[in-house]
Design a protein around this motif. Structure first.
Motif, mmCIF file in Angstrom:
data_model
loop_
_atom_site.group_PDB
_atom_site.id
_atom_site.type_symbol
_atom_site.label_atom_id
_atom_site.label_comp_id
_atom_site.label_asym_id
_atom_site.label_seq_id
_atom_site.Cartn_x
_atom_site.Cartn_y
_atom_site.Cartn_z
ATOM 1 N N MET A 111 0.910 -0.842 0.013
ATOM 2 C CA MET A 111 -0.035 0.018 -0.039
ATOM 3 C C MET A 111 0.731 1.312 -0.041
ATOM 4 O O MET A 111 0.496 2.150 -0.612
ATOM 5 C CB MET A 111 -0.814 -0.020 1.027
ATOM 6 C CG MET A 111 -1.996 -1.169 1.438
ATOM 7 S SD MET A 111 -2.933 -1.121 2.740
ATOM 8 C CE MET A 111 -3.885 0.402 2.721
ATOM 9 N N GLU A 169 2.172 1.822 -3.543
ATOM 10 C CA GLU A 169 0.852 2.305 -4.405
ATOM 11 C C GLU A 169 0.447 3.937 -3.801
ATOM 12 O O GLU A 169 0.087 4.524 -4.741
ATOM 13 C CB GLU A 169 -0.692 1.580 -4.084
ATOM 14 C CG GLU A 169 -0.228 0.162 -4.740
ATOM 15 C CD GLU A 169 0.174 0.006 -6.412
ATOM 16 O OE1 GLU A 169 -0.650 0.565 -6.953
ATOM 17 O OE2 GLU A 169 1.203 -0.348 -6.628
ATOM 18 N N ASP A 188 -5.467 5.210 -10.223
ATOM 19 C CA ASP A 188 -5.918 3.647 -10.324
ATOM 20 C C ASP A 188 -5.059 2.969 -9.003
ATOM 21 O O ASP A 188 -5.586 2.159 -8.240
ATOM 22 C CB ASP A 188 -5.160 2.921 -11.341
ATOM 23 C CG ASP A 188 -6.192 3.015 -12.511
ATOM 24 O OD1 ASP A 188 -7.064 3.500 -12.314
ATOM 25 O OD2 ASP A 188 -5.747 3.048 -13.622
ATOM 26 N N ALA A 189 -3.745 3.821 -8.485
ATOM 27 C CA ALA A 189 -2.965 3.282 -7.464
ATOM 28 C C ALA A 189 -3.783 3.677 -6.310
ATOM 29 O O ALA A 189 -3.898 2.925 -4.977
ATOM 30 C CB ALA A 189 -1.675 3.906 -7.409
ATOM 31 N N GLU A 233 -7.022 4.297 -6.068
ATOM 32 C CA GLU A 233 -8.290 3.011 -5.839
ATOM 33 C C GLU A 233 -7.734 1.860 -5.071
ATOM 34 O O GLU A 233 -8.351 1.258 -4.284
ATOM 35 C CB GLU A 233 -8.904 2.828 -7.075
ATOM 36 C CG GLU A 233 -10.120 1.991 -7.096
ATOM 37 C CD GLU A 233 -11.327 2.720 -6.517
ATOM 38 O OE1 GLU A 233 -12.014 2.058 -5.626
ATOM 39 O OE2 GLU A 233 -11.249 3.828 -6.187
ATOM 40 N N SER A 234 -6.569 1.351 -5.621
ATOM 41 C CA SER A 234 -6.098 0.014 -5.111
ATOM 42 C C SER A 234 -5.658 0.202 -3.549
ATOM 43 O O SER A 234 -6.026 -0.753 -2.731
ATOM 44 C CB SER A 234 -4.817 -0.249 -5.906
ATOM 45 O OG SER A 234 -4.266 -1.465 -5.122
ATOM 46 N N LYS A 249 -9.035 -0.115 -1.665
ATOM 47 C CA LYS A 249 -9.662 -1.638 -1.547
ATOM 48 C C LYS A 249 -8.786 -2.348 -0.649
ATOM 49 O O LYS A 249 -8.970 -3.221 0.093
ATOM 50 C CB LYS A 249 -9.422 -2.295 -3.025
ATOM 51 C CG LYS A 249 -10.548 -1.795 -3.938
ATOM 52 C CD LYS A 249 -10.074 -2.364 -5.361
ATOM 53 C CE LYS A 249 -11.295 -1.865 -6.395
ATOM 54 N NZ LYS A 249 -11.064 -2.255 -7.747
ATOM 55 N N ASP A 250 -7.281 -2.116 -0.609
ATOM 56 C CA ASP A 250 -6.598 -2.867 0.229
ATOM 57 C C ASP A 250 -6.644 -2.547 1.684
ATOM 58 O O ASP A 250 -6.687 -3.417 2.612
ATOM 59 C CB ASP A 250 -5.106 -2.652 -0.087
ATOM 60 C CG ASP A 250 -4.444 -3.482 -1.151
ATOM 61 O OD1 ASP A 250 -5.152 -4.548 -1.526
ATOM 62 O OD2 ASP A 250 -3.397 -2.932 -1.715
ATOM 63 N N SER A 260 -3.695 8.639 0.451
ATOM 64 C CA SER A 260 -4.262 8.357 -0.893
ATOM 65 C C SER A 260 -5.344 9.530 -1.161
ATOM 66 O O SER A 260 -5.668 9.758 -2.424
ATOM 67 C CB SER A 260 -4.559 7.181 -0.856
ATOM 68 O OG SER A 260 -3.675 6.216 -1.182
#
Length: 568
Positions: free
Chosen positions: A368, A371, A382-383, A385-386, A389-390, A443
């Protein structure tokens, strides 16, 4: 059923209950007394097949349950911590280790059972402050209770053996080896303990038949029942493999094939096995020596079966792979990989699995950070968003790990050191989850920064990049320290955390200087300082993880010194 028959039945079941309770309590005490030495046994599991057999035998001898060892191994296979070949070798060795209980029972020290109970009770319940003494007291107390249960069963069997119906039943079992195997398998499947079944068999065989001189069942009649107990004990492993990985199911099937195969090979030689056992066992009246003969037959059978199957482990692997084809499906990221509730009663194993799951969770947070850096410095949505989710995955894993650790904590087999370790791991789970929270927050800043078109100066970007680099390293090092218990690496994490603190203070001052020189816009200040601060918070969480590692090592060392002092 008349009153006398009911009383005999209740007494027999009560004696069996005492025996099983004593055996389980002794197993818990042995695990506590063995403590961290069990980890040294586990270290052998990665060696060759012969060493795996030895490790399985020793582990089972310590925890006094081949079923528990097999369930533990299946858990390791399901968690991909052990391959199928290693698992089968350990399962084979477990059958040898389980013969220890029968050898103890054969000593026939029932006359001294209450003495063991009294001495063990005093040490177990009245001596506090010395954990090792308490553990040994528990073992002695349980050992006494175990033999009290045997005595109770023996007293119940004497009048039972004089009844014509029971004598006829034993005669049928003695004359039919297949029936004997079925009786042994069913009895063991019901009470879930081959050791208890063998103890019942030893007590039964030591009971005189209607003639008052010879055993009611005899050695030749007892051996097929003994074979059946080995088959019945596979039920526990088969149940434990339900819902497990493909390899876990294969390991359970291999266990069943091994025990059934051994029975099919040797049952044809029952009379010759009985003659051989009588030759190598002490001589004397049948009722006095048959318990030792059964223990020796049990040991000899399992050693012989092991010798037969060790060269065939590779063949066994191929057979179970053919019978259970396929591969495991990729698990949902929110599902745990290593946690296995079947091994909760073996805390040293359960804690090992919990550490593996925590390390996996921490590795997700390490990804994380990478990202998050892409999202903030590279504008990669996109990173971002990843990371979101993580973070949900990490939260879910934290809850499941916490629940698992709490379940281990209430186990009766937990030592003081293990209890402290579990408490520390509960804090680690929160610290790892906090790292994920920090990544999520940064993020969110990245999304805000991109949405509003904020552009940081090259110097500010370089400074944040430096923070991310330090943050990534400290997280990776703390994960490794947690996984390996490396004290030097844990101390390095603490030094890195201090450098990260100093860097945060230095960067704040530099940013203020840029503001004074009007090189940065004031509206960027909040995001800049918050990002740097959250990376520093990640360092704080890693520092906490390092503290837990060091506390665990220091407590272990102080306990070892205390034990050494007591011995002197």
């Amino acid at each position: 059923m008349n009153i006398e028959g009911l009383q005999i039945g209740l007494t027999l079941l009560g004696g069996l209950a005492l025996f099983i309770y004593g055996m389980n309590l002794m197993s818990d005490g042995l695990q506590k007394a063995a403590g961290e030495k069990m980890k040294n046994i586990l270290a052998l599991l990665t060696k060759n097949a012969l060493v795996g057999v030895l490790a399985g035998a020793v582990t089972t001898a310590v925890i006094q349950s081949s079923s528990a060892t097999t369930v533990m191994v299946i858990g390791f296979v399901a968690a991909n911590l052990m391959n199928l070949r290693q698992a089968i070798s350990i399962i084979i060795g477990a059958n040898i280790g389980t013969t220890v209980t029968a050898q103890l029972v054969a000593f026939q020290i029932g006359d001294y059972a209450w003495g063991f109970v009294i001495i063990g009770f005093i040490m177990y319940f009245f001596i506090s402050g010395y954990e090792k003494v308490t553990d040994i007291g528990q073992i002695i107390f349980a050992f006494g209770v175990l033999f009290v249960g045997l005595n109770v069963m023996g007293d119940a069997m004497e009048p039972l053996s004089q009844t014509e119906m029971f004598a006829d039943l034993m005669l049928k079992v003695s004359d039919s080896p297949a029936l004997g195997v079925i009786v042994g398998a069913v009895l063991t499947a019901i009470i879930q303990s081959s050791s208890a079944s063998i103890a019942v068999l030893q007590n039964l065989a030591a009971t005189a038949g209607p003639d008052g001189v010879t055993s009611i069942i005899g050695l030749t009649g007892a051996i097929p029942i003994l074979f059946g107990t080995n088959i019945g004990t596979t039920v526990t492993a088969l149940l434990a493999s339900i819902g497990g990985s493909v390899n876990a199911k294969r390991a359970a099937l291999a266990h069943t094939m091994f025990n059934v195969g051994g029975t099919l090979i040797f049952i044809w030689f029952t009379p010759y096995i009985a003659m051989f056992v009588e030759m190598i066992s002490p001589s004397g009246d049948e009722l006095d020596v048959i318990s030792r003969q059964i223990a020796n037959a049990h040991l000899g059978f399992n050693i012989a079966t092991t010798i037969v199957f060790i060269p065939l482990i590779g063949v066994l692997v191929k057979i179970v792979t053919k019978l259970i084809p396929g591969k495991d499906e990729i698990k949902d990221p929110m599902e745990v990989v290593y946690l296995d509730y079947n091994v909760i009663e073996q805390p040293f194993i359960a804690i090992h699995l919990a550490v593996k799951e925590l390390s996996r969770m921490a590795e997700i947070t390490a990804g994380m950070i990478t990202e998050t850096k892409k999202a903030f410095l590279g504008g990669d949505m996109d990173a971002a968003e990843s990371v979101m989710k993580d973070e949900t995955v990490v939260d879910s894993l934290r809850d499941k790990i916490t629940e698992y650790l709490s379940s281990i904590f209430v186990s009766e087999a937990v030592t003081e050191h293990q209890a402290r370790t579990i408490s520390g791991l509960l804090h680690v789970a929160s610290d790892v989850e906090h790292i994920g929270d920090c990544c999520k927050t940064i993020s969110e800043f990245a999304i805000e920064k991109t949405k509003n078109g904020y552009e940081f100066s090259d110097n500010a970007c370089a400074e944040i990049y430096q923070c991310f680099q330090l943050g990534t390293k400290i997280v990776n090092d703390s994960i490794e320290a947690l996984s390996t218990g490396d004290m030097e690496l844990a101390q390095s994490v603490k030094r890195q955390e201090r450098r990260l603190n100093e860097l945060e203070e230095k960067l704040r001052q530099r940013h203020m200087e840029r503001l004074n020189r009007r090189q940065c816009s004031p509206e960027f200040t909040v995001i800049y300082t918050d990002v740097v601060h959250h990376i520093e918070n990640i360092g704080d969480s890693c520092d906490n993880i390092a503290d837990r590692v060091l506390e665990d090592i220091n407590f272990k060392n102080s306990s070892a010194e205390k034990t050494s002092g007591e011995c002197e």
